[in-house]
Structures are given as structure tokens and as C-alpha cells.
Design an enzyme around this catalytic site. Structure first.
Site, PDB file in Angstrom:
ATOM      1  N   GLU A 100     -37.593  20.330 -22.977  1.00 27.40           N
ATOM      2  CA  GLU A 100     -38.971  19.922 -22.671  1.00 27.40           C
ATOM      3  C   GLU A 100     -39.593  20.897 -21.684  1.00 27.40           C
ATOM      4  OE1 GLU A 100     -41.402  18.414 -23.390  1.00 27.40           O
ATOM      5  OE2 GLU A 100     -41.165  16.310 -23.902  1.00 27.40           O
ATOM      6  N   ASP A 101     -40.908  20.992 -21.694  1.00 27.99           N
ATOM      7  CA  ASP A 101     -41.577  21.810 -20.684  1.00 27.99           C
ATOM      8  C   ASP A 101     -41.768  21.036 -19.382  1.00 27.99           C
ATOM      9  OD1 ASP A 101     -43.322  20.186 -22.100  1.00 27.99           O
ATOM     10  OD2 ASP A 101     -45.039  21.507 -21.879  1.00 27.99           O
ATOM     11  N   ASP A 104     -43.150  13.989 -16.808  1.00 27.94           N
ATOM     12  CA  ASP A 104     -44.177  13.457 -15.906  1.00 27.94           C
ATOM     13  C   ASP A 104     -43.884  11.951 -15.743  1.00 27.94           C
ATOM     14  OD1 ASP A 104     -46.769  12.472 -15.016  1.00 27.94           O
ATOM     15  OD2 ASP A 104     -47.602  14.383 -15.578  1.00 27.94           O
ATOM     16  N   PHE A 153     -51.756  19.470 -11.549  1.00 23.34           N
ATOM     17  CA  PHE A 153     -51.987  19.673 -12.980  1.00 23.34           C
ATOM     18  C   PHE A 153     -51.731  21.147 -13.261  1.00 23.34           C
ATOM     19  CE2 PHE A 153     -54.074  20.477 -16.922  1.00 23.34           C
ATOM     20  CZ  PHE A 153     -53.778  19.346 -17.656  1.00 23.34           C
ATOM     21  N   ARG A 166     -51.826  28.032 -23.050  1.00 22.83           N
ATOM     22  CA  ARG A 166     -50.365  27.959 -23.194  1.00 22.83           C
ATOM     23  C   ARG A 166     -49.715  29.332 -23.088  1.00 22.83           C
ATOM     24  NH1 ARG A 166     -48.997  22.746 -25.316  1.00 22.83           N
ATOM     25  NH2 ARG A 166     -50.527  21.897 -26.746  1.00 22.83           N
TER      26      ARG A 166
HETATM   27  C1  PRP Z   1     -46.357  16.818 -22.603  1.00 24.82           C
HETATM   28  C2  PRP Z   1     -44.993  17.437 -22.363  1.00 24.82           C
HETATM   29  C3  PRP Z   1     -44.055  16.274 -22.535  1.00 24.82           C
HETATM   30  C4  PRP Z   1     -44.870  15.094 -22.063  1.00 24.82           C
HETATM   31  C5  PRP Z   1     -44.431  14.681 -20.701  1.00 24.82           C
HETATM   32  O1  PRP Z   1     -46.602  16.766 -23.981  1.00 24.82           O
HETATM   33  O2  PRP Z   1     -44.708  18.471 -23.276  1.00 24.82           O
HETATM   34  O3  PRP Z   1     -43.661  16.108 -23.890  1.00 24.82           O
HETATM   35  O4  PRP Z   1     -46.240  15.518 -22.057  1.00 24.82           O
HETATM   36  O5  PRP Z   1     -45.199  13.631 -20.203  1.00 24.82           O
HETATM   37  P1  PRP Z   1     -44.611  12.180 -19.892  1.00 24.82           P
HETATM   38  O6  PRP Z   1     -43.329  12.372 -19.122  1.00 24.82           O
HETATM   39  O7  PRP Z   1     -45.698  11.567 -19.022  1.00 24.82           O
HETATM   40  O8  PRP Z   1     -44.412  11.440 -21.161  1.00 24.82           O
HETATM   41  P2  PRP Z   1     -48.064  16.531 -24.615  1.00 24.82           P
HETATM   42  O9  PRP Z   1     -48.204  15.105 -25.042  1.00 24.82           O
HETATM   43  O10 PRP Z   1     -49.111  17.067 -23.671  1.00 24.82           O
HETATM   44  O11 PRP Z   1     -47.962  17.434 -25.926  1.00 24.82           O
HETATM   45  P3  PRP Z   1     -47.807  19.025 -26.072  1.00 24.82           P
HETATM   46  O12 PRP Z   1     -46.395  19.371 -25.669  1.00 24.82           O
HETATM   47  O13 PRP Z   1     -48.043  19.285 -27.523  1.00 24.82           O
HETATM   48  O14 PRP Z   1     -48.827  19.696 -25.166  1.00 24.82           O
END
Ligand code: PRP
Length: 175
Positions: A100-101, A104, A153, A166
Site C-alpha cells: 500500500e502507499d 490512514d 495531506f 501521482r
Molecule cells: C488510498 C490509499 C489506500 C487508502 C488508505 O486509496 O491508496 O488504499 O486510500 O486510506 P484508509 O486507510 O483511510 O482506508 P484511494 O481510495 O485514494 O485510491 P487510489 O489508491 O486509487 O488513489
């Protein structure tokens, strides 16, 4: 177009990311040894981190991909996790590393853990580049974590704002 004009400051530089990714790969290589590993990139945000990390892994690796989304262009998680694209291969009896990136609220990985455990893998571990523990709502702890950050953010190195930025090679705080 000047991609950098909306950036307030760089939080984690390219050099810091490179060094930490190397450190994370070493931890993973030490832990798994020669055991085959299915490494799952959670699209879209993890693609840059995934690409850098997998090139430093030394065990037999299979790539897989899954697209999950809970933000849908918003700055705050909806709490509802959508599986936009599922894995290509079965994970039954496999060691699986989810990449994961950012973690949160933890809702994304919490939903994913439940979904993937129902497919009877041998093990599942989580590797995240960034962790924001101050925002956590679900009971999720990464097994491998690049950087713990405050509640900023952030964009870049895969992370987006409204689908953009990105491709920045560093992690930055927006204006
Ligand atoms: C982001 C990130 C995680 C998630 C984390 O994805 O890549 O998957 O949010 O947030 P959380 O812990 O509050 O659930 P996003 O929904 O923005 O999709 P993306 O990776 O396509 O940008």
C-alpha cells in the site's frame, strides 16, 4: 505545466525514499528467505512504491494487482471500500504481501484483510510506504512501514489529489 507550483514543501525526498525502500526490502528478504511470495499492488496509489520495492526482493515473486477505492476523489474516506478490480490469481495456501502507499483510517486494509482471509492464504502481511496512525479508526497495523507521518495531506510517489500529481518523485505537502 509546473507540477511543483502547488507544493508547499517536500516531506520525504527521493533520496530518503530510495534508502527506506532498500531497508524495507532487506527486512522482507530476511523474513521470507527463499519462500515464494505473492506481492499484491493495491492500485492505483501503490504502483510507484510497488515497482521500486519488488525490484529489490530476492525470493521467487509473483505479481498481482487489485484496485480498491474508498476516497473517490474526496479528501476524506467514505468508509465504503469498492473492489474495482480483483486479483488475477488464487492466493489459497500462498504467502501474500499487500503493498500500500498509505494507511490512514485503516478501513481499506481492514476490508481487504477480511476479504482475502476468506480465500485461505497461508499468510497475509501488509507493507505500507506511509502510515498515519493518528487517523486510525480500524484495527490495522502494518508489518512493514516506510515512514510514520503526521496528519498532513500528502501527494506524490503514487499519491494523488483529484487523480493528479501521482508522478512526483517525492512525497510532498500541498499548499
Ligand atoms: C488510498 C490509499 C489506500 C487508502 C488508505 O486509496 O491508496 O488504499 O486510500 O486510506 P484508509 O486507510 O483511510 O482506508 P484511494 O481510495 O485514494 O485510491 P487510489 O489508491 O486509487 O488513489
Amino acid at each position: 505545466m509546473d507540477l511543483h507550483k502547488d507544493i508547499a514543501r517536500i516531506l520525504i525526498s527521493e533520496e530518503e525514499i530510495r534508502a527506506r525502500v532498500e531497508g524495507l526490502a532487506k527486512e522482507i528478504n530476511d523474513d521470507y528467505g527463499d519462500k515464494p511470495l505473492v506481492v499484491v499492488c493495491i492500485l492505483k496509489g501503490s504502483v510507484v512504491f510497488f515497482a521500486d520495492l519488488v525490484r529489490r526482493l530476492t525470493m521467487p515473486v509473483r505479481f498481482d494487482f487489485m484496485a480498491l477505492s474508498s476516497y473517490e476523489n474526496a479528501r476524506v474516506s467514505s468508509g465504503i471500500v469498492r473492489v474495482a478490480m480483483d486479483l488475477y490469481e488464487t492466493i489459497e495456501d500462498k504467502d501474500v504481501l499487500i503493498v500500500e502507499d498509505i494507511i490512514d483510517t485503516g478501513h481499506t486494509l481492514s476490508h481487504l484483510r477480511e476479504l482475502l482471509y476468506s480465500r485461505a492464504p497461508k499468510s497475509i502481511r501488509f507493507c505500507t510506504l506511509l502510515d498515519k496512525p493518528s487517523r486510525r479508526e480500524a484495527n490495522i497495523h502494518p508489518d512493514y512501514c516506510g515512514f510514520t507521518i503526521e496528519d498532513h495531506f500528502v501527494v506524490g510517489y503514487g499519491l494523488d489529489i483529484g487523480g493528479e500529481h501521482r508522478q512526483l518523485p517525492y512525497v510532498a505537502i500541498m499548499k
